[in-house]
Design a protein around this motif. Structure first.
Motif, mmCIF file in Angstrom:
data_model
loop_
_atom_site.group_PDB
_atom_site.id
_atom_site.type_symbol
_atom_site.label_atom_id
_atom_site.label_comp_id
_atom_site.label_asym_id
_atom_site.label_seq_id
_atom_site.Cartn_x
_atom_site.Cartn_y
_atom_site.Cartn_z
ATOM 1 N N SER A 1 0.967 -1.032 -0.064
ATOM 2 C CA SER A 1 -0.021 0.132 0.015
ATOM 3 C C SER A 1 0.844 1.226 0.047
ATOM 4 O O SER A 1 2.072 1.162 0.377
ATOM 5 N N SER A 2 0.379 2.384 -0.479
ATOM 6 C CA SER A 2 1.110 3.592 -0.417
ATOM 7 C C SER A 2 0.189 4.724 -0.411
ATOM 8 O O SER A 2 -0.722 4.820 -1.107
ATOM 9 N N ALA A 3 0.499 5.672 0.315
ATOM 10 C CA ALA A 3 0.045 7.020 0.645
ATOM 11 C C ALA A 3 0.746 7.863 1.351
ATOM 12 O O ALA A 3 1.603 7.617 2.192
ATOM 13 N N ASP A 4 0.403 9.192 1.231
ATOM 14 C CA ASP A 4 1.217 10.110 1.838
ATOM 15 C C ASP A 4 2.724 9.954 2.050
ATOM 16 O O ASP A 4 3.437 10.467 3.098
ATOM 17 N N ASP A 5 3.351 9.749 0.746
ATOM 18 C CA ASP A 5 4.604 9.511 0.478
ATOM 19 C C ASP A 5 5.215 8.592 1.568
ATOM 20 O O ASP A 5 6.470 8.495 1.860
ATOM 21 N N LYS A 6 4.663 7.451 1.647
ATOM 22 C CA LYS A 6 5.083 6.339 2.355
ATOM 23 C C LYS A 6 4.620 5.060 1.457
ATOM 24 O O LYS A 6 3.477 5.044 0.812
ATOM 25 N N VAL A 7 5.437 4.022 1.686
ATOM 26 C CA VAL A 7 5.134 2.821 1.082
ATOM 27 C C VAL A 7 5.211 1.778 2.091
ATOM 28 O O VAL A 7 6.367 1.740 2.633
ATOM 29 N N VAL A 8 4.445 0.785 2.159
ATOM 30 C CA VAL A 8 4.442 -0.108 3.162
ATOM 31 C C VAL A 8 4.146 -1.584 2.428
ATOM 32 O O VAL A 8 3.041 -1.743 1.740
ATOM 33 N N PHE A 9 5.197 -2.477 2.666
ATOM 34 C CA PHE A 9 4.802 -3.776 2.478
ATOM 35 C C PHE A 9 4.666 -4.665 3.437
ATOM 36 O O PHE A 9 5.353 -4.453 4.702
ATOM 37 N N HIS A 10 3.638 -5.456 3.510
ATOM 38 C CA HIS A 10 3.184 -6.312 4.610
ATOM 39 C C HIS A 10 3.229 -7.888 4.070
ATOM 40 O O HIS A 10 2.763 -8.272 3.064
ATOM 41 N N ILE A 11 4.001 -8.731 4.885
ATOM 42 C CA ILE A 11 4.202 -10.155 4.721
ATOM 43 C C ILE A 11 3.397 -10.811 6.036
ATOM 44 O O ILE A 11 3.664 -10.486 7.185
ATOM 45 N N TYR A 12 2.496 -11.824 5.560
ATOM 46 C CA TYR A 12 1.965 -12.662 6.555
ATOM 47 C C TYR A 12 2.519 -14.038 6.457
ATOM 48 O O TYR A 12 2.138 -14.453 5.153
#
Length: 366
Positions: A350-361
């Protein structure tokens, strides 16, 4: 492997044909009995002279009802079977002709008779799906071919530099030690870049995860990340980045260590490549329901939704510029997703407000 949609359409068609056949037979039977009862009623309502033609016609079924009804029913059944068989053959011929259109490259929709409307809809869905898959394959192949061309072109730059500086070192015998050290350092940097590009070639040619199997073992995930992040210190220093690792002191899990190291390596490299300078890359590891969640967050330009939806495609690169200096082969994230799913886990972004987040489960494997 059979197509579920094709099987479903075929079963529906068979049911429709059988249903229509029995409806016709039942309707004919009811109509025949009704006509017979009408004939008996007409025969009983009037006093008929014995030489009347209608009386003689009606008298036979009245005196031999079972034989008459059986004979008429058999004749009617033969006619119904013939008409139904002829219509079924017509349906089969129509579907066979339509199946040729299903496999063709044209974009025309399939049109079938009204009685085959449901089959028509399902065949058109299959055609649309096949066309979409064909489009995706062609796009992936085109991206792969473009990338190989770009890599081949970019190989020339470091190779030319290496040859040039080594030639200077070879020809200039009285070169100063400072200049010699400078030329040697540049040659080494270009040789390393050349090695990276060659490795990307190997990555492209051997990318086939269909036959991968897991070699499971227990690992301390916290120590594993501490080692991985330490190995990235030179790259972090180059871009003035920091790492923040949030994790329990002791967190064991069962996985294929080599493959998961590659997953984490690919995601972290991607984060470094697309992070703003003087920012922090955060890795947050938590125990979740029946598994472990790992969150990678970096500060970088917000990724548009259309790119988010394609980020895990093979050979797709966020940086679509021609040069490969700012990105890899476009396989890193695709490989990471395949390997996480091989562990029965999930990888999302996901990405918003100049941030990128990868999530692993990653679920707990037995």
């Amino acid at each position: 492997m059979s197509n579920p949609r094709a099987s479903y359409a075929g079963n529906d068609l068979k049911r429709a044909i059988i249903y229509k056949f029995f409806v016709k037979v039942l309707s004919f039977t009811v109509g025949l009995v009704f006509l017979f009862l009408c004939a008996k009623f007409v025969l009983s309502m009037f006093t008929w002279p014995t030489d009347n033609v209608i009386y003689r016609i009606l008298l036979y079924p009245n005196d031999n009802p079972i034989m008459f009804l059986s004979f008429c029913w058999m004749i009617g059944l033969i006619i119904i079977v013939f008409i139904h068989w002829k219509k079924t053959i017509y349906y089969v011929d129509t579907i066979i002709e339509a199946s040729n259109n299903l496999a063709s490259s044209n974009e025309d929709f399939i049109q079938l008779p009204g009685g085959l409307k449901q089959v028509e809809d399902q065949m058109n869905q299959m055609k649309q799906s096949a066309m979409e898959n064909d489009r995706l394959v062609k796009e992936a192949e085109q991206r792969k071919n473009d990338l190989i061309v770009y890599l081949a072109h970019d190989l020339k730059t470091p190779l030319t530099s290496v040859i040039g500086y080594l030639t200077l070192l070879h020809d200039e015998q009285e070169i100063s030690s400072e200049l010699r050290q400078k030329y040697t350092s540049i040659s080494l940097d270009k040789a390393i870049r050349l090695e990276d590009l060659i490795n990307e070639f190997f990555e492209i040619t051997r990318f086939n995860l269909s036959n991968l199997s897991l070699e499971l073992s227990h690992v301390n995930l916290t120590r594993m990340f501490e080692q991985i992040t330490f190995e990235f210190q030179p790259l972090l220093h180059e871009k003035k980045l920091d790492f923040q690792l949030i994790s329990p002191n002791q967190l064991d899990m069962k996985c294929d260590v080599g493959k998961m190291e590659r997953v984490f390596d690919n995601i972290i490299r991607n984060a470094i490549s697309h992070s703003f300078s003087d920012s922090t890359i955060t890795i947050d590891i938590k125990e979740e329901s029946e598994g472990i969640g790992i969150r990678f967050e970096n500060e970088g330009y917000t990724i548009p939704e259309e790119k988010i939806n394609r980020i895990f495609e093979q050979f797709y690169r966020l940086d679509s510029s021609r040069s490969t200096n700012t990105g890899g082969s476009g396989l890193g994230l695709a490989i990471a997703k395949e390997m996480v799913e091989l562990h029965q886990g999930s990888l999302s972004v996901s990405s918003a407000d100049d941030k990128v987040v990868f999530h692993i489960y990653l679920p707990t494997l037995s």
